[in-house]
Design a protein around this motif. Structure first.
Motif, PDB file in Angstrom:
ATOM      1  N   GLU A   1       0.825  -1.207   0.000  1.00 32.99           N
ATOM      2  CA  GLU A   1       0.000   0.000   0.000  1.00 32.99           C
ATOM      3  C   GLU A   1       0.861   1.259   0.000  1.00 32.99           C
ATOM      4  O   GLU A   1       0.607   2.194  -0.772  1.00 32.99           O
ATOM      5  N   LYS A   2       1.886   1.286   0.841  1.00 30.59           N
ATOM      6  CA  LYS A   2       2.767   2.465   0.890  1.00 30.59           C
ATOM      7  C   LYS A   2       3.488   2.668  -0.441  1.00 30.59           C
ATOM      8  O   LYS A   2       3.628   3.798  -0.912  1.00 30.59           O
ATOM      9  N   LEU A   3       3.943   1.582  -1.047  1.00 27.82           N
ATOM     10  CA  LEU A   3       4.625   1.672  -2.341  1.00 27.82           C
ATOM     11  C   LEU A   3       3.668   2.206  -3.407  1.00 27.82           C
ATOM     12  O   LEU A   3       4.032   3.096  -4.185  1.00 27.82           O
ATOM     13  N   ALA A   4       2.443   1.696  -3.420  1.00 27.25           N
ATOM     14  CA  ALA A   4       1.450   2.174  -4.383  1.00 27.25           C
ATOM     15  C   ALA A   4       1.120   3.646  -4.139  1.00 27.25           C
ATOM     16  O   ALA A   4       0.973   4.425  -5.093  1.00 27.25           O
ATOM     17  N   GLN A   5       1.023   4.054  -2.888  1.00 24.81           N
ATOM     18  CA  GLN A   5       0.727   5.459  -2.586  1.00 24.81           C
ATOM     19  C   GLN A   5       1.850   6.379  -3.049  1.00 24.81           C
ATOM     20  O   GLN A   5       1.586   7.473  -3.556  1.00 24.81           O
ATOM     21  N   SER A   6       3.084   5.943  -2.891  1.00 23.49           N
ATOM     22  CA  SER A   6       4.190   6.777  -3.369  1.00 23.49           C
ATOM     23  C   SER A   6       4.197   6.846  -4.900  1.00 23.49           C
ATOM     24  O   SER A   6       4.503   7.893  -5.475  1.00 23.49           O
ATOM     25  N   GLU A   7       3.838   5.739  -5.540  1.00 20.24           N
ATOM     26  CA  GLU A   7       3.717   5.749  -7.004  1.00 20.24           C
ATOM     27  C   GLU A   7       2.591   6.673  -7.448  1.00 20.24           C
ATOM     28  O   GLU A   7       2.719   7.384  -8.442  1.00 20.24           O
ATOM     29  N   ILE A   8       1.498   6.681  -6.710  1.00 18.26           N
ATOM     30  CA  ILE A   8       0.366   7.555  -7.035  1.00 18.26           C
ATOM     31  C   ILE A   8       0.798   9.017  -6.968  1.00 18.26           C
ATOM     32  O   ILE A   8       0.470   9.810  -7.852  1.00 18.26           O
ATOM     33  N   ALA A   9       1.534   9.376  -5.935  1.00 14.38           N
ATOM     34  CA  ALA A   9       1.997  10.764  -5.794  1.00 14.38           C
ATOM     35  C   ALA A   9       2.895  11.152  -6.963  1.00 14.38           C
ATOM     36  O   ALA A   9       2.747  12.238  -7.538  1.00 14.38           O
ATOM     37  N   SER A  10       3.807  10.263  -7.320  1.00 12.83           N
ATOM     38  CA  SER A  10       4.714  10.538  -8.441  1.00 12.83           C
ATOM     39  C   SER A  10       3.940  10.636  -9.761  1.00 12.83           C
ATOM     40  O   SER A  10       4.159  11.554 -10.551  1.00 12.83           O
ATOM     41  N   LEU A  11       3.038   9.701  -9.977  1.00  9.80           N
ATOM     42  CA  LEU A  11       2.251   9.714 -11.216  1.00  9.80           C
ATOM     43  C   LEU A  11       1.344  10.934 -11.293  1.00  9.80           C
ATOM     44  O   LEU A  11       1.114  11.479 -12.379  1.00  9.80           O
ATOM     45  N   ASP A  12       0.821  11.368 -10.152  1.00 13.30           N
ATOM     46  CA  ASP A  12      -0.036  12.549 -10.138  1.00 13.30           C
ATOM     47  C   ASP A  12       0.726  13.781 -10.615  1.00 13.30           C
ATOM     48  O   ASP A  12       0.219  14.557 -11.430  1.00 13.30           O
ATOM     49  N   MET A  13       1.968  13.941 -10.129  1.00 12.36           N
ATOM     50  CA  MET A  13       2.783  15.080 -10.576  1.00 12.36           C
ATOM     51  C   MET A  13       3.082  14.968 -12.078  1.00 12.36           C
ATOM     52  O   MET A  13       2.992  15.964 -12.805  1.00 12.36           O
ATOM     53  N   GLN A  14       3.443  13.777 -12.531  1.00  8.25           N
ATOM     54  CA  GLN A  14       3.736  13.586 -13.949  1.00  8.25           C
ATOM     55  C   GLN A  14       2.498  13.834 -14.800  1.00  8.25           C
ATOM     56  O   GLN A  14       2.583  14.413 -15.886  1.00  8.25           O
ATOM     57  N   LEU A  15       1.346  13.409 -14.304  1.00  3.76           N
ATOM     58  CA  LEU A  15       0.088  13.595 -15.032  1.00  3.76           C
ATOM     59  C   LEU A  15      -0.265  15.075 -15.146  1.00  3.76           C
ATOM     60  O   LEU A  15      -0.689  15.541 -16.217  1.00  3.76           O
ATOM     61  N   GLN A  16      -0.063  15.811 -14.074  1.00  2.00           N
ATOM     62  CA  GLN A  16      -0.340  17.252 -14.121  1.00  2.00           C
ATOM     63  C   GLN A  16       0.587  17.958 -15.110  1.00  2.00           C
ATOM     64  O   GLN A  16       0.149  18.820 -15.871  1.00  2.00           O
ATOM     65  N   THR A  17       1.857  17.567 -15.118  1.00  2.00           N
ATOM     66  CA  THR A  17       2.816  18.153 -16.061  1.00  2.00           C
ATOM     67  C   THR A  17       2.427  17.818 -17.492  1.00  2.00           C
ATOM     68  O   THR A  17       2.447  18.687 -18.377  1.00  2.00           O
ATOM     69  N   ALA A  18       2.062  16.574 -17.729  1.00  2.00           N
ATOM     70  CA  ALA A  18       1.673  16.148 -19.077  1.00  2.00           C
ATOM     71  C   ALA A  18       0.421  16.888 -19.538  1.00  2.00           C
ATOM     72  O   ALA A  18       0.321  17.287 -20.705  1.00  2.00           O
TER      73      ALA A  18
END
Length: 147
Positions: free
Chosen positions: A74-91
């Motif tokens: 769960e913690k690993l997925a949450q950290s991936e979500i945070a990273s993907l969210d930033m990348q998604l906003q940039t994209a």
């Protein structure tokens, strides 16, 4: 009489090996918990996998490892979500900018701009799929804990 002595020795040896196996399982579980506490979730998951494969007889340690595995996942997925969210906003920002450029220059050099716009949409969509997958993983882990 020799048979009884051999049997007793074999039994003593077997129980000594079982104790060593549980000791090793406890050591791996403690190390996995330490890695989790440090935020090294991938290493924690690797250690739990190792424990599960190499010590099937250590039932209590495996039960504790399952909880740790769910927490680390769960913690690993949450950290991936945070990273993907930033990348998604940039994209999305890049896509919006490019869409404005394409709209304003629709007549000149349109093919190259449209190609770039299509690539940016693909990138954004790919990131969105990865984001949604990680969110689904967190939901699944939480549902498994409840049930």
């Amino acid at each position: 009489m020799k048979k009884i002595i051999c049997f007793a020795l074999a039994l003593a040896l077997f129980s000594a090996c079982a104790d060593n196996g549980k000791e090793e399982a406890r050591r791996i579980l403690t190390e996995a918990q330490g890695q989790y506490d440090k935020g090294n979730y991938k290493e924690s998951l690797r250690l739990v996998d190792s424990l599960r494969r190499s010590h099937p007889e250590a039932v209590e340690e495996r039960r504790q490892a399952l909880t740790l595995y769910q927490d680390a996942s769960e913690k690993l997925a949450q950290s991936e979500i945070a990273s993907l969210d930033m990348q998604l906003q940039t994209a999305q920002c890049r896509l919006d900018s490019m869409a404005a450029v394409v709209d304003s220059h629709s007549g000149s050099n349109g093919d190259a701009a449209l190609d770039k716009l299509a690539r940016l949409r693909q990138q954004r969509d790919s990131l969105q799929v990865a984001f949604d997958t990680q969110c689904a993983m967190v939901r699944l882990i939480r549902e498994k804990r409840k049930g």
